[in-house]
Enzyme design. Structure first.
Site, mmCIF file in Angstrom:
data_model
loop_
_atom_site.group_PDB
_atom_site.id
_atom_site.type_symbol
_atom_site.label_atom_id
_atom_site.label_comp_id
_atom_site.label_asym_id
_atom_site.label_seq_id
_atom_site.Cartn_x
_atom_site.Cartn_y
_atom_site.Cartn_z
ATOM 1 C CB SER A 422 -0.929 0.014 1.224
ATOM 2 O OG SER A 422 -0.156 -0.001 2.415
ATOM 3 C CG HIS A 443 -2.722 -0.606 -3.321
ATOM 4 N ND1 HIS A 443 -2.863 0.748 -3.132
ATOM 5 C CD2 HIS A 443 -3.040 -1.174 -2.132
ATOM 6 C CE1 HIS A 443 -3.243 0.984 -1.895
ATOM 7 N NE2 HIS A 443 -3.359 -0.161 -1.267
ATOM 8 C CD GLU A 455 -3.641 3.398 -5.866
ATOM 9 O OE1 GLU A 455 -3.635 4.619 -6.055
ATOM 10 O OE2 GLU A 455 -3.151 2.859 -4.851
ATOM 11 C CG ASN A 493 -3.149 4.507 0.552
ATOM 12 O OD1 ASN A 493 -4.361 4.477 0.702
ATOM 13 N ND2 ASN A 493 -2.396 3.422 0.588
#
Length: 745
Positions: A422, A443, A455, A493
């Site tokens: 992540s 991800h 992702e 993120n």
């Protein structure tokens, strides 16, 4: 050229095949009304016994109306004419002297189902790909071709509201049980059964199949008033008033039972026309077009991924194994350091499939067949011929590098190694690899079986073939992939961290917990940022924060005050305490957290100011991501934010929202906030060239920057629902990735 072809059988039944030329899916085009009129007239001229409509496509009946038609509606009157044209065409078909039958295999959605509803009979196949529904609400619309009028008469008011307000797609057996279709048969006899229905004469009006309680409510004005009132209350609670389509749907359905047909159909058409013109619908249609366009990317002719392996049997690894076996129908080998981990992964899939069996979505044989595709071990037996290995282990660089080395020793030279990290840069994971061209980031967001986004992160040495194969496999898993640049935090993120950071800073400045969360929910997010931190686990962010700070700078530094929460074992929902207290009754703010953090609640901002501060930082970081090439374009940035962190779909995504509000207005807002905290300084790419440099120098010279607590959060919609719901997050015992669980609308 007409989409209909006409063939007359010996029994005087006309079989009309629907086939839009050069398109994979049948959609209703602007010319369909004239084409349908011609076909119906031919049937009258031939004095037919009945007419059967069947698709010429192998996997869909009619997938809906061509949404592009709405772009041609420049005014409300244009949209009104589209609805009235569709209503009239279906009204004409429903009132032919001979019976009409819809023979449905595959998707019959939106205008496609409205077409079928206007037929006297509906027969569908029992195939898994046969789904029926009116999902217009997901585009900010209501069914404008008579769907709000005909569906309640077939399945009842409550069920029709449930289906239309959520955009639910109903499977064949559910449709038969509810009375939506007259029969459900194997595909091999679909046409034969439909032809027999065509010889039965016109269908007689029938009552919906209702239980006693439903009948008691729907059969009288008092009961119906209760139904509609509760529906409106539920809609407003779920949508916060941001989505006008559900209220218009309720209004149109109510008209179907309270007004004469002419006025009721007019209510539907006018509601449709009003909604087409709304910014909400334009945003949701933009999302639809964006996701459709994305499917055209990376369509290279490369070898398909058929055999996969998953490293780690925790919640994340188990979820990846599940979607690989169920959606992609790949053979999956799960490896964990302990047999219990393997067993947990197998049990994870079995529980999900068992629920589907209980709901009669799957048969016992289907469950067993799917489970047979998942195996496991505590060593690398069975790995030699896998096409892709997906690791889902702790966020530890050394551990992931050792995984790469072991896979290269135990798998073929063509095996792809996909890391579910992540935050760790993929280049670092691949730096000791013998075959770095096979290394890529993949991800996921948890729970994997519900969250639609992934992702895909290639590093500079990843081959184009590896990228293409990974993208195609992600789509097979039912995911919407975005390809992002290899930099800490990637995209989702990275833009979420400043948003959550500012929420934490506002708390430390004295804003009450519940007020901060309520402000962002009112803005349109499915859950507030502090509640989300609780769901994620406060300790998870503390592990990822140093990685983001090291790679991206001080603006991602977490406040030291939050170490006190971790030290006091306040980790969020999983420990029963965080910013909130959790028990069987639910959650409430834990007032003692203020004393622990040394904060005295002293509200000074209104909810709009709170939302503006948090969201503006997200927008600022999204602009940086585009400028740095983290994302390829604004489209990917919008989709990633909506599907990954629940950015309000009705706003269209961060870039669509920025463009609507105006870049100058955003910069002005950021500059105002920067007077109190230089972290708000507008990104260089947003500021005109003549003013960008001085503003950036202010940030560089500031030594007392109020920085941000970092949290990498993964949360998304299963599809763009009309009423986006709250997200719930948990942690796997064998995976430090952030887990997010979505409640269905």
């Amino acid at each position: 050229m007409s989409v209909f072809s006409y063939e007359l059988t010996d029994s005087k039944v006309a079989v009309v095949t629907i086939d839009v030329a050069d398109e994979k899916m049948n959609t209703l085009r602007a010319s369909f009304a004239d084409d349908l009129s011609a076909i119906l007239k031919q049937g009258r001229d031939d004095n037919i016994t009945g007419m059967v409509f069947i698709s010429g496509k192998k996997d869909n009946f009619i997938a809906g109306a061509d949404i592009k038609m709405l772009d041609s509606a420049k005014t409300r009157n244009d949209a009104l004419e589209l609805s009235e044209m569709c209503q009239q065409a279906f009204f004409t078909m429903a009132n032919q002297a001979y019976p009409t039958v819809a023979a449905i295999h595959g998707a019959a959605l939106g205008g496609g189902l409205e077409f079928a509803l206007a037929c006297d009979y509906r027969v569908c196949t029992d195939s898994d790909i046969t789904k029926l529904g009116l999902p217009e609400v997901q585009l900010g619309l209501l069914p404008g071709g008579g769907g709000t009028q005909r569906l309640p008469k077939l399945v009842g008011i409550q069920k029709s509201l449930e289906w239309m307000l959520t955009g639910k797609q109903v499977r064949a057996k559910q449709a038969k049980k509810a009375g939506l279709v007259n029969d459900c048969v194997p595909q091999s006899i679909l046409l034969d059964v439909a032809t027999k229905f065509a010889t039965k004469g016109k269908a007689k009006p029938s009552q919906p199949k209702l239980d006693k309680l439903s009948w008691a409510l729907e059969s009288n004005p008092f009961g119906r008033n209760i139904i509609f009132k509760k529906a409106e209350e539920g809609v407003l609670k779920k949508t916060g008033g941001h989505y006008p389509a559900p209220i218009n749907i309720i209004k149109a359905v109510r008209a179907s039972v309270e007004l004469d047909p002419m006025k009721a159909y007019k209510t539907e058409a006018e509601g449709f026309a009003d909604l087409v013109m709304t910014e909400v619908s334009k945003s949701l249609r933009g999302i639809f077009f964006a996701t459709t366009e994305m499917k055209k990317d990376y369509q290279d002719d490369v070898a398909k991924v058929k055999r996969t392996a998953v490293l780690g049997g925790g919640l994340m690894g188990a979820g990846i194994a599940h979607v690989s076996a169920v959606k992609a129908k790949a053979l999956v080998r799960v490896k964990d350091v302990a047999q219990q981990g393997v067993s947990n992964a197998l049990n994870y899939s079995y529980k999900i499939l068992s629920k589907r069996q209980k709901r009669r979505i799957m048969s016992h044989a289907d469950v067993q067949q799917t489970m047979n595709r998942i195996t496991g071990s505590t060593d690398y037996s069975g790995f030699k011929h896998v096409d892709m290995v997906i690791e889902a282990v702790f966020e530890d660089l050394n551990l992931k590098q050792s995984m790469v080395a072991e896979i290269e020793q135990n798998c073929s030279a063509e095996t792809i190694f996909a890391s579910n990290t992540s935050s760790l840069p993929i280049a670092q994971i691949a730096e000791k690899a013998e075959r770095p061209e096979n290394i890529i980031g993949l991800h996921y967001f948890s729970p994997v079986e519900k969250m639609p986004l992934v992702e895909i992160i290639p590093h500079d040495g990843t081959s184009e073939q590896t990228i293409a194969r990974t993208v195609q496999f992600a789509r097979k898993q039912g995911k919407t992939p975005i390809v992002v640049k290899d930099k800490a935090g990637f995209y989702v993120n990275r833009i979420l961290a400043p948003y959550v950071n500012e929420a934490a800073n506002l708390l430390l400045a004295g804003e009450p917990i519940e007020k901060i969360d309520a402000a962002l929910v009112e803005f349109g997010f499915p859950v507030g940022p502090l509640a989300l931190l609780d769901e994620v686990g406060i300790d998870i962010g503390s592990k990822i924060a140093p990685i983001l700070e090291k790679e991206l700078g001080d603006r991602f530094k977490a406040p030291d005050a939050f170490n006190r929460l971790i030290e006091s074992k306040r980790l969020g929902r999983k420990t029963g305490r965080g910013f909130y207290k959790y028990d069987k009754k639910g959650k409430k703010v834990d007032e003692s957290v203020y004393e622990l953090l040394g904060v005295t609640p002293s509200p000074r901002l209104n909810k709009k100011e709170i939302a503006d501060r948090c969201v503006s930082l997200m927008l600022n970081e999204a602009a940086r991501c585009l400028d740095e090439g983290i994302i390829a374009n604004e489209r990917d940035g919008d989709i990633g934010a909506i599907f990954g962190i629940g950015f309000p779909p009705f706003l269209g995504g961060p870039f669509t929202y920025m463009n609507k509000m105006g870049i100058e207005n955003l910069c002005s807002q950021l500059a105002t906030f920067a007077n109190d905290n230089p972290v708000f300084t507008p990104a260089e790419c947003l500021v005109p060239a003549e003013t960008a440099k001085p503003e950036l120098e202010v940030v560089a010279e500031a030594e007392d920057v109020i920085e941000t607590p970092t949290e990498a959060v993964k949360t998304e919609e299963e599809k763009v629902e009309a009423e986006p719901e709250a997200v719930k997050v948990d942690e796997s015992s064998t995976d430090d990735n952030l887990k997010a669980t979505e409640k269905p609308a």
